[in-house]
Design a protein around this motif. Structure first.
Motif, PDB file in Angstrom:
ATOM      1  N   THR A  19     -30.495 -31.568 -58.221  1.00 14.04           N
ATOM      2  CA  THR A  19     -31.242 -32.827 -58.061  1.00 14.04           C
ATOM      3  C   THR A  19     -30.634 -33.609 -56.899  1.00 14.04           C
ATOM      4  O   THR A  19     -29.436 -33.532 -56.651  1.00 14.04           O
ATOM      5  CB  THR A  19     -31.157 -33.677 -59.341  1.00 14.04           C
ATOM      6  OG1 THR A  19     -29.794 -33.927 -59.651  1.00 14.04           O
ATOM      7  CG2 THR A  19     -31.825 -32.953 -60.494  1.00 14.04           C
ATOM      8  N   PRO A  20     -31.468 -34.376 -56.183  1.00 14.54           N
ATOM      9  CA  PRO A  20     -30.955 -35.066 -54.992  1.00 14.54           C
ATOM     10  C   PRO A  20     -29.883 -36.097 -55.338  1.00 14.54           C
ATOM     11  O   PRO A  20     -29.945 -36.760 -56.368  1.00 14.54           O
ATOM     12  CB  PRO A  20     -32.184 -35.774 -54.423  1.00 14.54           C
ATOM     13  CG  PRO A  20     -33.365 -35.224 -55.130  1.00 14.54           C
ATOM     14  CD  PRO A  20     -32.887 -34.622 -56.410  1.00 14.54           C
ATOM     15  N   ILE A  21     -28.901 -36.218 -54.482  1.00 16.06           N
ATOM     16  CA  ILE A  21     -27.862 -37.245 -54.572  1.00 16.06           C
ATOM     17  C   ILE A  21     -28.325 -38.424 -53.724  1.00 16.06           C
ATOM     18  O   ILE A  21     -28.693 -38.249 -52.563  1.00 16.06           O
ATOM     19  CB  ILE A  21     -26.532 -36.706 -54.012  1.00 16.06           C
ATOM     20  CG1 ILE A  21     -26.056 -35.509 -54.847  1.00 16.06           C
ATOM     21  CG2 ILE A  21     -25.475 -37.810 -53.962  1.00 16.06           C
ATOM     22  CD1 ILE A  21     -24.941 -34.719 -54.185  1.00 16.06           C
ATOM     23  N   LEU A  22     -28.328 -39.613 -54.318  1.00 16.51           N
ATOM     24  CA  LEU A  22     -28.765 -40.815 -53.600  1.00 16.51           C
ATOM     25  C   LEU A  22     -27.548 -41.674 -53.250  1.00 16.51           C
ATOM     26  O   LEU A  22     -26.770 -42.040 -54.131  1.00 16.51           O
ATOM     27  CB  LEU A  22     -29.721 -41.620 -54.492  1.00 16.51           C
ATOM     28  CG  LEU A  22     -30.137 -42.996 -53.970  1.00 16.51           C
ATOM     29  CD1 LEU A  22     -30.890 -42.892 -52.646  1.00 16.51           C
ATOM     30  CD2 LEU A  22     -30.992 -43.723 -55.021  1.00 16.51           C
ATOM     31  N   ILE A  23     -27.368 -41.968 -51.967  1.00 18.15           N
ATOM     32  CA  ILE A  23     -26.287 -42.870 -51.537  1.00 18.15           C
ATOM     33  C   ILE A  23     -26.874 -44.002 -50.712  1.00 18.15           C
ATOM     34  O   ILE A  23     -27.605 -43.757 -49.743  1.00 18.15           O
ATOM     35  CB  ILE A  23     -25.224 -42.127 -50.694  1.00 18.15           C
ATOM     36  CG1 ILE A  23     -24.533 -41.045 -51.531  1.00 18.15           C
ATOM     37  CG2 ILE A  23     -24.188 -43.109 -50.135  1.00 18.15           C
ATOM     38  CD1 ILE A  23     -23.453 -40.286 -50.782  1.00 18.15           C
ATOM     39  N   ASP A  24     -26.584 -45.244 -51.121  1.00 16.70           N
ATOM     40  CA  ASP A  24     -26.886 -46.392 -50.269  1.00 16.70           C
ATOM     41  C   ASP A  24     -25.586 -46.893 -49.656  1.00 16.70           C
ATOM     42  O   ASP A  24     -24.569 -47.006 -50.340  1.00 16.70           O
ATOM     43  CB  ASP A  24     -27.553 -47.508 -51.094  1.00 16.70           C
ATOM     44  CG  ASP A  24     -29.039 -47.278 -51.242  1.00 16.70           C
ATOM     45  OD1 ASP A  24     -29.695 -47.031 -50.215  1.00 16.70           O
ATOM     46  OD2 ASP A  24     -29.543 -47.336 -52.381  1.00 16.70           O
ATOM     47  N   GLN A  25     -25.651 -47.208 -48.362  1.00 13.32           N
ATOM     48  CA  GLN A  25     -24.466 -47.676 -47.634  1.00 13.32           C
ATOM     49  C   GLN A  25     -24.882 -48.797 -46.692  1.00 13.32           C
ATOM     50  O   GLN A  25     -25.770 -48.613 -45.862  1.00 13.32           O
ATOM     51  CB  GLN A  25     -23.867 -46.503 -46.839  1.00 13.32           C
ATOM     52  CG  GLN A  25     -22.758 -46.883 -45.880  1.00 13.32           C
ATOM     53  CD  GLN A  25     -21.526 -47.417 -46.601  1.00 13.32           C
ATOM     54  OE1 GLN A  25     -20.953 -46.742 -47.442  1.00 13.32           O
ATOM     55  NE2 GLN A  25     -21.142 -48.661 -46.300  1.00 13.32           N
ATOM     56  N   GLY A  26     -24.286 -49.983 -46.850  1.00 10.64           N
ATOM     57  CA  GLY A  26     -24.571 -51.092 -45.939  1.00 10.64           C
ATOM     58  C   GLY A  26     -23.938 -50.838 -44.578  1.00 10.64           C
ATOM     59  O   GLY A  26     -22.788 -50.401 -44.509  1.00 10.64           O
ATOM     60  N   ASP A  27     -24.662 -51.128 -43.503  1.00 13.81           N
ATOM     61  CA  ASP A  27     -24.055 -50.853 -42.190  1.00 13.81           C
ATOM     62  C   ASP A  27     -23.194 -52.024 -41.692  1.00 13.81           C
ATOM     63  O   ASP A  27     -22.520 -51.903 -40.670  1.00 13.81           O
ATOM     64  CB  ASP A  27     -25.093 -50.392 -41.157  1.00 13.81           C
ATOM     65  CG  ASP A  27     -25.909 -51.508 -40.565  1.00 13.81           C
ATOM     66  OD1 ASP A  27     -25.735 -52.684 -40.936  1.00 13.81           O
ATOM     67  OD2 ASP A  27     -26.765 -51.201 -39.702  1.00 13.81           O
ATOM     68  N   ALA A  28     -23.179 -53.151 -42.450  1.00 17.86           N
ATOM     69  CA  ALA A  28     -22.264 -54.252 -42.124  1.00 17.86           C
ATOM     70  C   ALA A  28     -21.045 -54.253 -43.056  1.00 17.86           C
ATOM     71  O   ALA A  28     -20.336 -55.249 -43.180  1.00 17.86           O
ATOM     72  CB  ALA A  28     -22.997 -55.589 -42.219  1.00 17.86           C
ATOM     73  N   ASP A  29     -20.832 -53.148 -43.737  1.00 14.93           N
ATOM     74  CA  ASP A  29     -19.710 -52.989 -44.668  1.00 14.93           C
ATOM     75  C   ASP A  29     -18.428 -52.797 -43.843  1.00 14.93           C
ATOM     76  O   ASP A  29     -18.300 -51.821 -43.105  1.00 14.93           O
ATOM     77  CB  ASP A  29     -20.008 -51.754 -45.521  1.00 14.93           C
ATOM     78  CG  ASP A  29     -18.943 -51.442 -46.546  1.00 14.93           C
ATOM     79  OD1 ASP A  29     -17.788 -51.879 -46.375  1.00 14.93           O
ATOM     80  OD2 ASP A  29     -19.269 -50.727 -47.514  1.00 14.93           O
ATOM     81  N   LYS A  30     -17.471 -53.730 -43.999  1.00  8.04           N
ATOM     82  CA  LYS A  30     -16.291 -53.648 -43.134  1.00  8.04           C
ATOM     83  C   LYS A  30     -15.455 -52.395 -43.411  1.00  8.04           C
ATOM     84  O   LYS A  30     -14.747 -51.908 -42.538  1.00  8.04           O
ATOM     85  CB  LYS A  30     -15.435 -54.912 -43.244  1.00  8.04           C
ATOM     86  CG  LYS A  30     -14.738 -55.104 -44.566  1.00  8.04           C
ATOM     87  CD  LYS A  30     -13.802 -56.309 -44.543  1.00  8.04           C
ATOM     88  CE  LYS A  30     -13.174 -56.525 -45.902  1.00  8.04           C
ATOM     89  NZ  LYS A  30     -12.088 -57.510 -45.885  1.00  8.04           N
ATOM     90  N   PHE A  31     -15.565 -51.851 -44.628  1.00  3.89           N
ATOM     91  CA  PHE A  31     -14.797 -50.648 -44.940  1.00  3.89           C
ATOM     92  C   PHE A  31     -15.427 -49.399 -44.313  1.00  3.89           C
ATOM     93  O   PHE A  31     -14.769 -48.377 -44.150  1.00  3.89           O
ATOM     94  CB  PHE A  31     -14.649 -50.484 -46.451  1.00  3.89           C
ATOM     95  CG  PHE A  31     -13.971 -51.663 -47.089  1.00  3.89           C
ATOM     96  CD1 PHE A  31     -12.698 -52.046 -46.692  1.00  3.89           C
ATOM     97  CD2 PHE A  31     -14.611 -52.421 -48.060  1.00  3.89           C
ATOM     98  CE1 PHE A  31     -12.070 -53.145 -47.262  1.00  3.89           C
ATOM     99  CE2 PHE A  31     -13.993 -53.518 -48.636  1.00  3.89           C
ATOM    100  CZ  PHE A  31     -12.714 -53.889 -48.236  1.00  3.89           C
ATOM    101  N   LEU A  32     -16.711 -49.498 -43.969  1.00  2.00           N
ATOM    102  CA  LEU A  32     -17.340 -48.425 -43.198  1.00  2.00           C
ATOM    103  C   LEU A  32     -16.738 -48.408 -41.797  1.00  2.00           C
ATOM    104  O   LEU A  32     -16.326 -47.355 -41.294  1.00  2.00           O
ATOM    105  CB  LEU A  32     -18.852 -48.662 -43.138  1.00  2.00           C
ATOM    106  CG  LEU A  32     -19.670 -47.619 -42.374  1.00  2.00           C
ATOM    107  CD1 LEU A  32     -19.689 -46.284 -43.119  1.00  2.00           C
ATOM    108  CD2 LEU A  32     -21.106 -48.105 -42.137  1.00  2.00           C
ATOM    109  N   ALA A  33     -16.669 -49.599 -41.184  1.00  2.00           N
ATOM    110  CA  ALA A  33     -16.100 -49.713 -39.829  1.00  2.00           C
ATOM    111  C   ALA A  33     -14.637 -49.272 -39.812  1.00  2.00           C
ATOM    112  O   ALA A  33     -14.156 -48.703 -38.830  1.00  2.00           O
ATOM    113  CB  ALA A  33     -16.226 -51.149 -39.327  1.00  2.00           C
TER     114      ALA A  33
END
Lengths: 247, 247
Positions: free
Chosen positions: B180-194
């Protein structure tokens, strides 16, 4: 709310933004924080709804816990949430109890010498404009309950007629010019209802006596928490949207 | 979760109930709290969705702030939210930092002598059953980011191959039986992404390499807060409802 608005935070939610600010209040003589939810793509004339929190709260509880932003985004309404009291004025005893002083939401202008700098009524009404009414589990008749009597005697002194200016049940009797319905939701498992702190039936009787339009909904099984508020907040936002948009 | 379940609270919300419990965990050897949302009129076979919180959380953040109960009630799904770590085991230094030890959600069985009582993987997987997957802003490739390297070296020791057992990017490469598909949402203003703590693109690459179905949604302007989660949690509940009900 003029010159020096300091932005404390910004967080996107439902395509709009939760914003938190600090400013120096001329009315209160101290720094105050407030929170705003701005819906997406605001029009130039955006309706504003003020949320006034109760005992133990600040400007963040409603923003964090109610989930009201979903409906505010859908209806294109901004939410403004002031803090519940002055903070940092260092009046002796101001932080001694949860139901009086710092963090206890009584929106009155105190007249007792000791507290007279406590002017939340003017802060909310004059520093921020006024709107139509709804409520969750309000202290509907404070002059007749322990919380209200404690607060009013300390803030306003012993003259009971002075207290009536800040009591919804007394005000509706004196000044029945309410044209849009007042919506109140009240959980029937709310322990403060059982303790006779809230007295919504007194307010209902007063509304009936003067023909003021009231929708009082007793919600079976619900308590006094933000979970109760989150459950019914969509109805309140829709209620205000209806009247704000036709105004 | 057998005998001694102590109920700490109950609060009605969207016609269901938020419940909070404490129990003595056999796996961890300490008292653990967890929260449940029970939807209204549960059927006898009610699907259960487990929410695992991240750094700095306990079992209450998601229940208080996400607003997930609305969609859970609508879909008839129960939510179970364990705490993020053992508490009260008094391992030296366990409360010294926000990204390691008490309150830091790493769901692994520690092997380093000092931490070997720390067995959150067994607690969640064996004391509670397993379900299909979605995520908000996960640490998708912990062996290659500072948070993961700090936690894994302290809990598991210096052998990097041991770390791969708890790294989603490594696991999907080794063990591609995701149907079954895995769903991930990720904010692009998330400082931990940067800051290169989350690395969702590494996980995406691994999924592409083995043909695992992934829906990775980069959400413009959103950060790492519960406001971001509240905005998209309905989609995640609906995602799980679809697969839980067809299972």
């Amino acid at each position: 709310m003029s010159a020096a608005l300091e932005q404390l935070s910004s967080s996107k939610m439902f395509d709009g933004f939760n914003l938190r600010f600090r400013h120096q209040s001329a009315t209160l003589g101290c720094a105050m924080t407030f929170s705003i939810y701005m819906p997406p793509s605001p029009a130039s004339n955006i309706p504003v709804l003020y949320w006034l929190s109760g005992l133990t709260c600040n400007d963040e509880n409603f923003i964090m816990k109610s989930g009201a932003q979903r409906a505010a985004a859908a209806h294109g309404i901004a939410l403004v949430v002031p803090d519940t009291s002055p903070r940092g004025l260092n009046i002796e005893g101001e932080s001694d109890s949860y139901d009086f002083g710092v963090g206890a939401g009584f929106y009155l202008n105190a007249t007792n010498e000791k507290w007279k700098i406590w002017r939340m009524y003017d802060y909310v009404v004059k520093e921020l404009p006024k709107v139509s009414v709804s409520a969750f589990a309000p202290i509907a008749n404070p002059i007749n309950c322990p919380w209200g009597q404690k607060a009013f005697s300390n803030y306003l002194g012993s003259t009971k007629s002075d207290w009536e200016e800040y009591d919804a049940t007394c005000l509706i009797k004196k000044n029945n010019n309410v044209s849009t319905p007042i919506l109140i939701d009240q959980g029937d498992a709310d322990k403060f209802l059982a303790e006779q702190q809230l007295l919504p039936r007194n307010f209902e009787e007063a509304c009936k006596a003067v023909g003021a339009p009231l929708i009082l909904r007793m919600q079976p099984g619900y308590d006094h928490s933000y979970y109760f508020i989150a459950t019914f907040v969509d109805d309140h936002i829709a209620h205000h949207a209806q009247f704000l948009k036709s105004a």
